[in-house]
Design a protein around this motif. Structure first.
Motif, PDB file in Angstrom:
ATOM      1  N   PHE A   1      -4.394   6.808   5.417  1.00 31.89           N
ATOM      2  CA  PHE A   1      -4.515   5.753   6.415  1.00 31.89           C
ATOM      3  C   PHE A   1      -3.772   6.120   7.705  1.00 31.89           C
ATOM      4  CE2 PHE A   1      -2.486   1.979   8.298  1.00 31.89           C
ATOM      5  CZ  PHE A   1      -3.618   1.317   8.746  1.00 31.89           C
TER       6      PHE A   1
ATOM      7  N   MET B   1       0.832  -1.193   0.000  1.00 29.97           N
ATOM      8  CA  MET B   1       0.000   0.000   0.000  1.00 29.97           C
ATOM      9  C   MET B   1       0.876   1.256   0.000  1.00 29.97           C
ATOM     10  SD  MET B   1      -2.917   1.364   2.652  1.00 29.97           S
ATOM     11  CE  MET B   1      -1.790   1.594   4.001  1.00 29.97           C
TER      12      MET B   1
ATOM     13  N   THR C   1      -3.014   7.050  -0.439  1.00 29.23           N
ATOM     14  CA  THR C   1      -3.885   6.254   0.430  1.00 29.23           C
ATOM     15  C   THR C   1      -3.172   5.912   1.728  1.00 29.23           C
ATOM     16  OG1 THR C   1      -4.997   5.318  -1.489  1.00 29.23           O
ATOM     17  CG2 THR C   1      -5.243   4.123   0.583  1.00 29.23           C
TER      18      THR C   1
ATOM     19  N   ASN D   1       0.532   3.077  -3.550  1.00 30.89           N
ATOM     20  CA  ASN D   1      -0.452   4.136  -3.399  1.00 30.89           C
ATOM     21  C   ASN D   1      -0.113   4.980  -2.173  1.00 30.89           C
ATOM     22  OD1 ASN D   1      -2.669   5.725  -3.668  1.00 30.89           O
ATOM     23  ND2 ASN D   1      -4.110   4.031  -3.918  1.00 30.89           N
TER      24      ASN D   1
END
Length: 74
Positions: free
Chosen positions: A51, A40, A47, A44
């Motif tokens: 998060f 992740m 994102t 990305n």
């Protein structure tokens, strides 16, 4: 990771259920979760920032509204 530390520190502690394929299954789940987290962050980053920002905000909310007079009752 606390799961492994507790099992080592308190081996005689009564547990409400047995973990299937201990320690293989929990270790495999931890490794897969870390791989997903790294993927992740790499693929990305926006994102990932969202998060981690939400995690930090949630922790701050917890610290602000934590009732310091309450104790955990056994």
């Amino acid at each position: 990771m606390v799961f492994f530390a507790l099992r080592k520190k308190e081996p005689a502690l009564e547990r409400p259920f047995k973990v299937p394929l201990y320690p293989l299954f929990p270790m495999l789940a931890l490794i897969i979760a870390l791989i997903c987290l790294v993927a992740m962050i790499y693929y990305n980053p926006l994102t990932a920032l969202l998060f981690f920002g939400l995690v930090i905000l949630s922790y701050l909310y917890f610290l602000i509204f934590l009732d310091k007079d309450k104790t955990i009752k056994s």
